[in-house]
Design an enzyme around this catalytic site. Structure first.
Site, PDB file in Angstrom:
ATOM      1  N   ASP A   6      10.382   0.427   0.001  1.00 29.00           N
ATOM      2  CA  ASP A   6       9.610   1.385  -0.793  1.00 29.00           C
ATOM      3  C   ASP A   6       9.840   1.055  -2.261  1.00 29.00           C
ATOM      4  O   ASP A   6      10.883   1.373  -2.827  1.00 29.00           O
ATOM      5  CB  ASP A   6      10.076   2.807  -0.476  1.00 29.00           C
ATOM      6  CG  ASP A   6       9.322   3.872  -1.270  1.00 29.00           C
ATOM      7  OD1 ASP A   6       8.581   3.508  -2.209  1.00 29.00           O
ATOM      8  OD2 ASP A   6       9.479   5.063  -0.951  1.00 29.00           O
ATOM      9  N   ASP A  60      -0.112   2.073  17.912  1.00 34.23           N
ATOM     10  CA  ASP A  60      -0.824   0.818  17.679  1.00 34.23           C
ATOM     11  C   ASP A  60      -0.218  -0.006  16.544  1.00 34.23           C
ATOM     12  O   ASP A  60      -0.731  -1.073  16.214  1.00 34.23           O
ATOM     13  CB  ASP A  60      -2.301   1.094  17.357  1.00 34.23           C
ATOM     14  CG  ASP A  60      -3.235   0.577  18.451  1.00 34.23           C
ATOM     15  OD1 ASP A  60      -2.727  -0.079  19.379  1.00 34.23           O
ATOM     16  OD2 ASP A  60      -4.442   0.825  18.371  1.00 34.23           O
ATOM     17  N   ASP A 109       0.833  -1.205   0.000  1.00 35.46           N
ATOM     18  CA  ASP A 109       0.000   0.000   0.000  1.00 35.46           C
ATOM     19  C   ASP A 109       0.868   1.257   0.000  1.00 35.46           C
ATOM     20  O   ASP A 109       1.969   1.256  -0.547  1.00 35.46           O
ATOM     21  CB  ASP A 109      -0.941  -0.030   1.209  1.00 35.46           C
ATOM     22  CG  ASP A 109      -2.277   0.614   0.915  1.00 35.46           C
ATOM     23  OD1 ASP A 109      -2.319   1.844   0.798  1.00 35.46           O
ATOM     24  OD2 ASP A 109      -3.273  -0.122   0.798  1.00 35.46           O
ATOM     25  N   HIS A 163      -3.266   6.263   3.641  1.00 32.47           N
ATOM     26  CA  HIS A 163      -4.035   5.078   3.263  1.00 32.47           C
ATOM     27  C   HIS A 163      -3.427   3.792   3.802  1.00 32.47           C
ATOM     28  O   HIS A 163      -4.125   2.932   4.358  1.00 32.47           O
ATOM     29  CB  HIS A 163      -4.151   5.017   1.742  1.00 32.47           C
ATOM     30  CG  HIS A 163      -5.129   4.008   1.241  1.00 32.47           C
ATOM     31  ND1 HIS A 163      -4.778   2.724   0.901  1.00 32.47           N
ATOM     32  CD2 HIS A 163      -6.469   4.096   1.027  1.00 32.47           C
ATOM     33  CE1 HIS A 163      -5.851   2.073   0.487  1.00 32.47           C
ATOM     34  NE2 HIS A 163      -6.883   2.878   0.542  1.00 32.47           N
ATOM     35  N   ASN A 171      -3.099  -3.319  24.502  1.00 33.34           N
ATOM     36  CA  ASN A 171      -2.068  -2.364  24.908  1.00 33.34           C
ATOM     37  C   ASN A 171      -2.677  -1.114  25.525  1.00 33.34           C
ATOM     38  O   ASN A 171      -1.988  -0.107  25.681  1.00 33.34           O
ATOM     39  CB  ASN A 171      -1.177  -1.987  23.722  1.00 33.34           C
ATOM     40  CG  ASN A 171      -1.949  -1.308  22.598  1.00 33.34           C
ATOM     41  OD1 ASN A 171      -3.178  -1.224  22.633  1.00 33.34           O
ATOM     42  ND2 ASN A 171      -1.220  -0.829  21.607  1.00 33.34           N
ATOM     43  N   SER A 194     -11.321  -0.595   0.514  1.00 32.09           N
ATOM     44  CA  SER A 194      -9.953  -0.630   1.036  1.00 32.09           C
ATOM     45  C   SER A 194      -9.912  -1.172   2.455  1.00 32.09           C
ATOM     46  O   SER A 194      -8.898  -1.747   2.871  1.00 32.09           O
ATOM     47  CB  SER A 194      -9.339   0.770   1.033  1.00 32.09           C
ATOM     48  OG  SER A 194      -8.854   1.117  -0.232  1.00 32.09           O
TER      49      SER A 194
END
Length: 947
Positions: free
Chosen positions: A222, A191, A182, A238, A252, A395
């Site tokens: 990348d 998180d 993505d 995104h 957590n 998505s």
């Protein structure tokens, strides 16, 4: 709203929020309905060598013996290299695997269109396919978090998919990695940071410690900017949103929990942060598969057609490397194939509202496998290390399924990827009866994801059609075609005892003549095919819309256990072209006057080939012109494209009951009136007919006939017509010579060094024959130079020069083409004239010349009906069962009866005219030609002999 390429733009007012606060100020506006469409990446091409190539991972080195190397050099295609140099080789015993080592990538000069490069590479005969590389948009839709009143603790969707109870069964494992292919991630988000799968074998020290070809790929890679930083671009969150849905850290005391719970994720960035970067989605899929990702999430895609390169990449990940590939089905409210979600070996996920009803903007189709919540999805945001937001779109439905797949890979460690996908499909909750879903039953998948059922119901049955072979193998099937369909069925889950497969056509244009396959008992992972008794399908002879799609349904069923599951396939029908393939020369005739393919760079069409050879014709098409520079054609121009002067009035199609040949095709096209184009067009209607025969000596040619009608108020004088043919024959396509056989009006090409195949065009009838042989590599200053395109002036020169330019490339050969044509002295308003050509192929010059002689004879005997004077002749009954009465004019007459193939069957002489009788009883039912000749003239009549 669907997002633009390369960047994720927030198209509605949208603010990052704390999970505990949902300010009333957050209001989204209605999404704009658009279709995400993939776009071609310029300057690059990818191609796959044929499996028999002697050098699989590199191009051949000797340009004298390698057509591929010579073509690359001639077109200045540079930097040819393996696309996936580190991909793992497949086992020869692994069914359905692909070899990515055969795939190469190259860079193109700025002036070379990608489509033209693909066509040139295919012509070498050394490649299986040559394709553009594409870029895809993400699939993100903003949502107002206040629009969801059912949210439980911010993540209502975890309750809908039964994730809370599922975690009592399996909480995943840190050894299971989900590849998030993505827009990158935020490495420090509270998180996500602990959930990133790092590569401890390659710490950041400037060295490729693990020798995998990537330096310091500690956090991922990348692929858009080709560096080791998978952090997201500042304009795009995104990838962070998607990662949170699948793999946000649980327990957590912060934020949310991803469905995958303890499963980790690998961030692989595919959208560029720099102007030099390019979309890297499919490269990242291979990397994820090779670096241990057992689940790969693709929350992007677009409409625009299938790519074999992309399917190969998906197959490599799913079959070779055993990864579950999950993709978003799209946010366009339409029934369409959407890629990569619609590829084989992909779990395609559509979007639901909190009520389990289909989202209003969700794509639906028979290729969707299941649905999942995709509205008001609260997930990690990423502008800071502790922000969250509510989003929507397919998505975010897809990573819920990816997280579930991670749990299943932990709980069922012996299951392969196909079995995990089957278990997810088979344990969904049926939601077809809901009011918003009833109209879409069968097109939103098997139901809504239920993770609990997927983990606990271990006695599910699921079989799948895993391979399909259609014969004849074509991209599209014409009216009247029959198809033999062989399938291989694999049982993926619990054994079946009495499995059957029934194929049904959901289209009125395809009839299933034999659609049952009794598979019987199959153990888990066992396979069986119906090769001994394939399915048989028939395309309707009439009424099929142009470029129609027909859906086939495979119903897999075990009546002894109650198992039933459906699978779908789409086939293309009634293309905008017709293929004559009854003899040794296969020819594609299009509706717009092109030959071989429907335009420059198009893959619509099956080309021109001889006895199963590769494509012989790079480009071919009709040219019509007057000396006043009025021109009509659909072939290449001098603006790096092609003209589009002709348009179809009646599409090209094969006649279901041919009268004069074994195969006949017919179509009508025209150009615009000159008054509408400032005098640039000609103003003619063209009825095109093509004829092919199955028996010797007529197997090496196809006759193409053009009937031209002047639609203008002016007399066209003279009028020129010709066929432009850019032949590229087997061997070295840039080593052809063009020549002219004046006695036969035959222009032809061959390889002067190693002549194994000859191909050409013969003028048969209508006007004065002409030819112009062209050296495509001619230097600047040459009268016709195709290196900078084919201008209108050059086309006119090729048609009006008579036979002054008969040869090109003699002795050593060159990249040659030819225009064979005719000059008509005049064509008055509303008048018509017929011009005919034969297109030929043969293994030797002598055989080509023999075919030309046969074509000339056949055309005069069978196809030409030219009464020199209208005779007073009556012939009846017609049709007849045998006896035929002729009323002839006074005087001697000779009557010949010919078969539809031109064979002379009977000669009868009538001395004084009057009535005479013929008896066709000895001959089988069919079409016959009766030729009547007298001193006053001649005529030919067609007679149908009935049983």
């Amino acid at each position: 709203m669907l997002l633009p390429l390369h960047r994720l733009f927030i198209c509605c007012l949208f603010t990052a929020i704390s999970l505990s606060l949902f300010p009333a100020a957050l209001h989204g506006q209605s999404p704009v309905l658009t279709t995400a469409v993939k776009t071609i990446i310029p300057g690059r091409v990818v191609f796959k060598l044929k499996a028999g190539a002697t050098q699989q991972r590199n191009i051949p080195e000797n340009p004298r013996t390698s057509p591929l190397t010579a073509t690359l050099a001639r077109l200045n295609i540079r930097n040819v290299r393996p696309k996936f140099p580190y991909s793992k080789s497949s086992s020869a015993q692994q069914p359905g695997a692909v070899d990515l080592g055969l795939i190469l990538q190259a860079e193109l000069p700025a002036t070379l269109p990608v489509a033209e490069a693909c066509r040139a590479l295919l012509k070498t005969g050394a490649v299986e396919y040559a394709e553009p590389l594409y870029s895809y948009p993400t699939l993100f839709q903003p949502n107002d978090p206040l629009s969801d009143s059912t949210r439980a603790g911010g993540q209502y969707y975890l309750k809908n998919i039964r994730a809370y109870r599922a975690w009592d069964i399996s909480q995943g494992d840190t050894s299971v990695v989900i590849g998030i292919v993505d827009g990158g991630t935020r490495l420090t988000h509270e998180d996500l940071a602990s959930q990133i799968q790092v590569n401890r074998l390659d710490p950041i020290d400037g060295i490729d410690n693990d020798l995998d070809g990537y330096v310091d790929n500690y956090y991922g890679w990348d692929f858009a900017d080709n560096d080791n930083d998978p952090s997201r671009d500042p304009s795009s969150v995104h990838g962070i949103l998607v990662a949170g849905c699948a793999a946000a850290a649980p327990n957590n005391s912060k934020g949310i929990a991803g469905v995958g719970y303890r499963c980790r994720f690998m961030p692989l960035k595919i959208y560029p942060s720099t102007d030099a970067g390019v979309f890297g989605g499919f490269e990242a899929i291979v990397y994820a598969a090779d670096h241990g990702c057992k689940v790969i999430n693709l929350s992007w895609g677009g409409a625009g057609g299938r790519s074999q390169f992309e399917q190969d990449v998906i197959t490599y990940a799913a079959v070779n490397r055993d990864a579950v590939v999950v993709a978003a089905a799209g946010n366009t409210p339409a029934d369409l194939d959407f890629y990569p979600a619609s590829y084989d070996h992909v779990l395609s996920v559509a979007t639901l509202q909190p009520s389990d009803e289909r989202s209003l903007n969700a794509t639906y189709s028979r290729r969707v496998d299941l649905s999942a919540p995709g509205t008001g999805i609260v997930t990690t945001w990423g502008d800071t290390d502790s922000d969250y937001g509510a989003v929507g779109g397919s998505s975010f439905a897809a990573p819920l399924v990816s997280g579930a797949a991670g749990l299943l890979r932990t709980h069922f460690p012996t299951y392969n990827a196909a079995q995990i996908a089957a278990q997810i499909r088979r344990t969904t909750d049926n939601i077809n009866a809901l009011p918003g879903n009833a109209a879409f039953a069968g097109r939103i998948g098997s139901g809504r994801l239920n993770v609990l059922r997927a983990l606990t119901e271990t006695s599910q049955q699921s079989a799948r059609v895993v391979r399909r072979i259609m014969l004849p193998a074509r991209r599209s099937y014409a009216n009247g075609d029959t198809i033999r369909l062989t399938v291989t069925v694999q049982n993926l889950l619990s054994p079946v005892r009495n499995l059957s497969v029934t194929v049904t056509s959901l289209s009125p244009y395809v009839t299933v003549r034999q659609g049952s396959f009794a598979v019987g008992a199959l153990a888990t992972l066992a396979q069986r095919a119906n090769a001994d008794a394939p399915f048989r399908l028939a395309v309707a002879t009439t009424g099929v819309p142009l470029n129609a799609q027909a859906v086939l349904r495979y119903r897999l069923e075990d009546v002894t256990t109650g198992y039933r599951e459906d699978q779908y396939e789409t086939i293309q029908l009634n293309p905008n072209y017709v293929v004559l393939n009854i003899n040794d020369l296969q020819l594609t005739l299009t509706s717009r006057g092109n030959l071989g393919y429907d335009g420059l760079g198009s893959d619509a069409g099956e080309g021109v080939s001889y006895r199963g050879s590769g494509p012989l014709l790079a480009e071919g098409g009709l040219l019509i012109a007057t000396p006043t520079s009025r021109l009509a054609d659909n072939v290449r121009n001098d603006r790096y494209g092609a003209n589009h002067n002709f348009y179809a009035l009646a599409r090209a199609s094969r006649l279901t009951q041919p009268l004069r040949a074994d195969q006949e095709a017919y179509g009508v096209l025209r150009d615009s009136l000159p008054s509408l184009t400032k005098g640039r067009s000609v103003g003619v209607r063209v009825r095109q007919r093509a004829y092919a025969w199955a028996t010797a000596p007529h197997r090496d040619y196809v006759v193409v006939e053009y009937s031209l009608t002047n639609l203008t108020a002016d007399t066209l004088k003279p009028l020129h017509i010709g066929l432009y043919m850019d032949w590229d024959l087997p061997g070295e396509p840039a080593r052809n010579a063009a020549n002219w056989d004046a006695s036969r009006h035959l222009g032809y090409l061959y390889d002067p060094i190693k002549p194994t195949l000859y191909a050409g065009v013969q003028h048969l009838s209508g006007g004065q024959a002409s030819v112009y042989s062209i050296d495509n590599q001619a230097p600047a200053g040459t009268a016709i130079r195709l290196a900078d395109g084919f201008s209108a002036a050059e086309k006119l020169l090729s048609l009006t020069s008579g036979t002054s330019q008969r040869t090109a490339g003699l002795v050593a050969g060159t990249d040659a083409s030819q225009v064979v044509g005719a000059t008509l002295p005049r064509l008055a308003p509303a008048d018509s004239v017929v011009v005919a050509f034969a297109i030929l192929g043969a293994p030797s010059l002598a055989q080509l010349q023999a075919a030309a002689d046969a074509a000339a004879t056949r055309y005069q005997q069978v196809l030409t009906v030219r009464p020199t004077r209208q005779l007073e002749v009556a012939l009846y009954p017609n049709p007849t069962t045998g006896k035929l009465l002729l009323q002839l004019p006074a005087g001697a007459a000779t009557v010949r009866v010919l078969s539809a193939l031109g064979q002379e069957l009977l000669v009868h002489t009538a001395a004084s005219g009057g009535n005479t009788q013929l008896d066709l009883s000895p001959y089988p039912p069919g079409v016959y030609l009766v030729q009547i000749s007298t001193v006053a003239g001649s005529t030919t009549r067609r007679v149908v002999r009935q049983p």
